[in-house]
Design a protein around this motif. Structure first.
Motif, PDB file in Angstrom:
ATOM      1  N   VAL B  19       0.844  -1.191   0.000  1.00  0.00           N
ATOM      2  CA  VAL B  19       0.000   0.000   0.000  1.00  0.00           C
ATOM      3  C   VAL B  19       0.884   1.247   0.000  1.00  0.00           C
ATOM      4  O   VAL B  19       2.001   1.241   0.556  1.00  0.00           O
ATOM      5  CB  VAL B  19      -0.947   0.006   1.223  1.00  0.00           C
ATOM      6  N   THR B  20       0.393   2.287  -0.659  1.00  0.00           N
ATOM      7  CA  THR B  20       1.066   3.597  -0.653  1.00  0.00           C
ATOM      8  C   THR B  20       0.085   4.649  -0.181  1.00  0.00           C
ATOM      9  O   THR B  20      -1.017   4.776  -0.726  1.00  0.00           O
ATOM     10  CB  THR B  20       1.572   3.965  -2.058  1.00  0.00           C
ATOM     11  N   HIS B  29       5.693  24.397   4.650  1.00  0.00           N
ATOM     12  CA  HIS B  29       6.254  23.453   5.622  1.00  0.00           C
ATOM     13  C   HIS B  29       7.196  22.496   4.902  1.00  0.00           C
ATOM     14  O   HIS B  29       6.849  21.936   3.862  1.00  0.00           O
ATOM     15  CB  HIS B  29       5.147  22.670   6.318  1.00  0.00           C
ATOM     16  N   LYS B  30       8.357  22.277   5.504  1.00  0.00           N
ATOM     17  CA  LYS B  30       9.375  21.457   4.858  1.00  0.00           C
ATOM     18  C   LYS B  30       9.543  20.091   5.517  1.00  0.00           C
ATOM     19  O   LYS B  30      10.336  19.283   5.059  1.00  0.00           O
ATOM     20  CB  LYS B  30      10.715  22.194   4.865  1.00  0.00           C
ATOM     21  N   SER B  31       8.838  19.865   6.608  1.00  0.00           N
ATOM     22  CA  SER B  31       8.993  18.610   7.340  1.00  0.00           C
ATOM     23  C   SER B  31       7.672  17.854   7.376  1.00  0.00           C
ATOM     24  O   SER B  31       6.610  18.443   7.596  1.00  0.00           O
ATOM     25  CB  SER B  31       9.470  18.880   8.763  1.00  0.00           C
ATOM     26  N   VAL B  32       7.769  16.545   7.169  1.00  0.00           N
ATOM     27  CA  VAL B  32       6.608  15.662   7.249  1.00  0.00           C
ATOM     28  C   VAL B  32       6.957  14.492   8.158  1.00  0.00           C
ATOM     29  O   VAL B  32       8.043  13.910   8.050  1.00  0.00           O
ATOM     30  CB  VAL B  32       6.209  15.133   5.848  1.00  0.00           C
ATOM     31  N   SER B  33       6.036  14.175   9.052  1.00  0.00           N
ATOM     32  CA  SER B  33       6.197  13.008   9.921  1.00  0.00           C
ATOM     33  C   SER B  33       5.014  12.072   9.713  1.00  0.00           C
ATOM     34  O   SER B  33       3.902  12.527   9.427  1.00  0.00           O
ATOM     35  CB  SER B  33       6.261  13.428  11.397  1.00  0.00           C
ATOM     36  N   PHE B  45       5.199   7.040  16.439  1.00  0.00           N
ATOM     37  CA  PHE B  45       6.060   7.645  15.433  1.00  0.00           C
ATOM     38  C   PHE B  45       6.637   6.584  14.503  1.00  0.00           C
ATOM     39  O   PHE B  45       7.166   5.562  14.954  1.00  0.00           O
ATOM     40  CB  PHE B  45       7.188   8.399  16.140  1.00  0.00           C
ATOM     41  N   ILE B  46       6.544   6.861  13.175  1.00  0.00           N
ATOM     42  CA  ILE B  46       7.123   5.945  12.184  1.00  0.00           C
ATOM     43  C   ILE B  46       8.360   6.583  11.537  1.00  0.00           C
ATOM     44  O   ILE B  46       9.441   6.010  11.545  1.00  0.00           O
ATOM     45  CB  ILE B  46       6.105   5.574  11.083  1.00  0.00           C
ATOM     46  N   PHE B  47       8.176   7.748  10.919  1.00  0.00           N
ATOM     47  CA  PHE B  47       9.271   8.427  10.212  1.00  0.00           C
ATOM     48  C   PHE B  47       9.108   9.935  10.352  1.00  0.00           C
ATOM     49  O   PHE B  47       8.012  10.447  10.517  1.00  0.00           O
ATOM     50  CB  PHE B  47       9.224   8.163   8.692  1.00  0.00           C
ATOM     51  N   GLN B  48      10.243  10.639  10.214  1.00  0.00           N
ATOM     52  CA  GLN B  48      10.221  12.066   9.966  1.00  0.00           C
ATOM     53  C   GLN B  48      11.172  12.387   8.826  1.00  0.00           C
ATOM     54  O   GLN B  48      12.301  11.861   8.766  1.00  0.00           O
ATOM     55  CB  GLN B  48      10.607  12.894  11.185  1.00  0.00           C
ATOM     56  N   TYR B  49      10.711  13.244   7.911  1.00  0.00           N
ATOM     57  CA  TYR B  49      11.529  13.730   6.812  1.00  0.00           C
ATOM     58  C   TYR B  49      11.601  15.246   6.876  1.00  0.00           C
ATOM     59  O   TYR B  49      10.632  15.926   7.242  1.00  0.00           O
ATOM     60  CB  TYR B  49      10.941  13.301   5.458  1.00  0.00           C
ATOM     61  N   TYR B  50      12.770  15.749   6.528  1.00  0.00           N
ATOM     62  CA  TYR B  50      12.980  17.195   6.441  1.00  0.00           C
ATOM     63  C   TYR B  50      13.857  17.465   5.238  1.00  0.00           C
ATOM     64  O   TYR B  50      14.939  16.871   5.114  1.00  0.00           O
ATOM     65  CB  TYR B  50      13.624  17.739   7.722  1.00  0.00           C
ATOM     66  N   ALA B  66       9.410   5.235   3.459  1.00  0.00           N
ATOM     67  CA  ALA B  66       8.803   6.510   3.098  1.00  0.00           C
ATOM     68  C   ALA B  66       9.786   7.322   2.280  1.00  0.00           C
ATOM     69  O   ALA B  66      10.985   6.999   2.209  1.00  0.00           O
ATOM     70  CB  ALA B  66       8.379   7.281   4.350  1.00  0.00           C
ATOM     71  N   ARG B  67       9.267   8.345   1.675  1.00  0.00           N
ATOM     72  CA  ARG B  67      10.130   9.290   0.989  1.00  0.00           C
ATOM     73  C   ARG B  67       9.438  10.636   0.935  1.00  0.00           C
ATOM     74  O   ARG B  67       8.208  10.721   1.074  1.00  0.00           O
ATOM     75  CB  ARG B  67      10.471   8.806  -0.410  1.00  0.00           C
ATOM     76  N   GLN B  68      10.247  11.676   0.694  1.00  0.00           N
ATOM     77  CA  GLN B  68       9.719  13.031   0.556  1.00  0.00           C
ATOM     78  C   GLN B  68      10.200  13.579  -0.775  1.00  0.00           C
ATOM     79  O   GLN B  68      11.361  13.398  -1.151  1.00  0.00           O
ATOM     80  CB  GLN B  68      10.195  13.926   1.706  1.00  0.00           C
ATOM     81  N   PHE B  69       9.290  14.245  -1.460  1.00  0.00           N
ATOM     82  CA  PHE B  69       9.559  14.735  -2.803  1.00  0.00           C
ATOM     83  C   PHE B  69      10.016  16.202  -2.774  1.00  0.00           C
ATOM     84  O   PHE B  69       9.872  16.876  -1.747  1.00  0.00           O
ATOM     85  CB  PHE B  69       8.304  14.569  -3.663  1.00  0.00           C
ATOM     86  N   PRO B  70      10.565  16.696  -3.909  1.00  0.00           N
ATOM     87  CA  PRO B  70      11.026  18.088  -3.942  1.00  0.00           C
ATOM     88  C   PRO B  70       9.954  19.103  -3.546  1.00  0.00           C
ATOM     89  O   PRO B  70      10.277  20.189  -3.064  1.00  0.00           O
ATOM     90  CB  PRO B  70      11.487  18.278  -5.387  1.00  0.00           C
ATOM     91  N   ASN B  71       8.679  18.790  -3.782  1.00  0.00           N
ATOM     92  CA  ASN B  71       7.609  19.720  -3.387  1.00  0.00           C
ATOM     93  C   ASN B  71       7.196  19.510  -1.924  1.00  0.00           C
ATOM     94  O   ASN B  71       6.195  20.073  -1.480  1.00  0.00           O
ATOM     95  CB  ASN B  71       6.397  19.596  -4.314  1.00  0.00           C
ATOM     96  N   TYR B  72       7.939  18.678  -1.189  1.00  0.00           N
ATOM     97  CA  TYR B  72       7.753  18.382   0.237  1.00  0.00           C
ATOM     98  C   TYR B  72       6.594  17.440   0.537  1.00  0.00           C
ATOM     99  O   TYR B  72       6.384  17.105   1.710  1.00  0.00           O
ATOM    100  CB  TYR B  72       7.644  19.660   1.083  1.00  0.00           C
ATOM    101  N   SER B  73       5.857  17.016  -0.477  1.00  0.00           N
ATOM    102  CA  SER B  73       4.866  15.980  -0.225  1.00  0.00           C
ATOM    103  C   SER B  73       5.597  14.675   0.098  1.00  0.00           C
ATOM    104  O   SER B  73       6.810  14.551  -0.118  1.00  0.00           O
ATOM    105  CB  SER B  73       3.940  15.807  -1.433  1.00  0.00           C
ATOM    106  N   SER B  74       4.834  13.728   0.616  1.00  0.00           N
ATOM    107  CA  SER B  74       5.474  12.499   1.087  1.00  0.00           C
ATOM    108  C   SER B  74       4.597  11.293   0.810  1.00  0.00           C
ATOM    109  O   SER B  74       3.364  11.417   0.678  1.00  0.00           O
ATOM    110  CB  SER B  74       5.740  12.601   2.597  1.00  0.00           C
TER     111      SER B  74
END
Lengths: 112, 112
Positions: B19-20, B29-33, B45-50, B66-74
């Protein structure tokens, strides 16, 4: 492992009553946050407490941080059905909001 | 202004599937958890990206990524789904990851 103990786990009261819920830990917090989560929604931040002995008020909600910064309480005066929800306390890692650690929460039901 | 948006809102998958889940943070906002909330528990807590880099990982198996994209979506990916993965998956965004976190409404994943 949950580092934060919340009590009671469930609370059902009538509209107009007062209530207090608790959040305790064996370790010291640098800061503590209280959230409310309604069914089908994400948690919403209510308040952050930082200083031992601090008291913050948000309308009918009063938040207190223990002197030793190991415990906190949330008191609601004259509860209303709109106060129904899951009340969560959380601490940040390393004094920041990074990696929030939550308690299990107190599920509050306010009956009209 | 749009808050944190997550998609889909509900999802049913079979054991063993992949699943995605997707998250768009608040603009600026530049950080997603990512957090997992099973019934009766607080979020875990699973992941945090910044800035597209993984800043932290919770105690979850390697099936979770997980991953975070250049537009900060994840995106949060879970492989080889187990019944125990059934939960509400919450995304939270913050300016830097060390400031107030704002949660989305979550994705309710049911594994059958």
């Amino acid at each position: 492992t949950q580092l934060l103990e919340q009590s009671p786990q469930f609370l059902s009261i009538q509209e107009g009553e007062n209530l207090t819920v608790y959040c305790n830990s064996s370790s010291v917090f640098s800061s503590l946050q209280w959230y409310r989560q309604e069914p089908g929604e994400g948690p919403v931040l209510l308040v952050t407490v930082v200083t031992g002995g601090e008291v913050k008020k948000l309308k009918r909600l009063t938040f207190q941080f223990g002197d030793a910064r190991k415990d906190s309480s949330l008191h609601i005066t004259a509860a209303q059905p709109g106060d129904t929800g899951l009340y969560l306390c959380a601490r940040g890692g390393g004094g920041s909001n990074y990696k929030l650690t939550f308690g299990k929460g107190t599920l509050l039901t306010v009956n009209p | 202004d749009a808050g944190v948006t997550q998609s889909p809102t509900h999802l049913i998958k079979t054991r063993g599937q992949q699943v995605t889940l997707r998250c768009s943070p608040i603009s600026g906002h530049k950080s997603v958890s990512w957090y997992q909330q099973v019934l009766g528990q607080g979020p875990q807590f699973i992941f945090q990206y910044y800035e597209k880099e993984e800043r932290g990982r919770g105690n979850f198996p390697d099936r979770f990524s997980a991953r975070q994209f250049p537009n900060y979506s994840s995106e949060l990916n879970v492989n080889a789904l187990l019944l125990g993965d059934s939960a509400l998956y919450l995304c939270a965004s913050s300016l830097t990851g060390r400031t107030e976190a704002f949660f989305g409404q979550g994705t309710r994943l049911t594994v059958v």
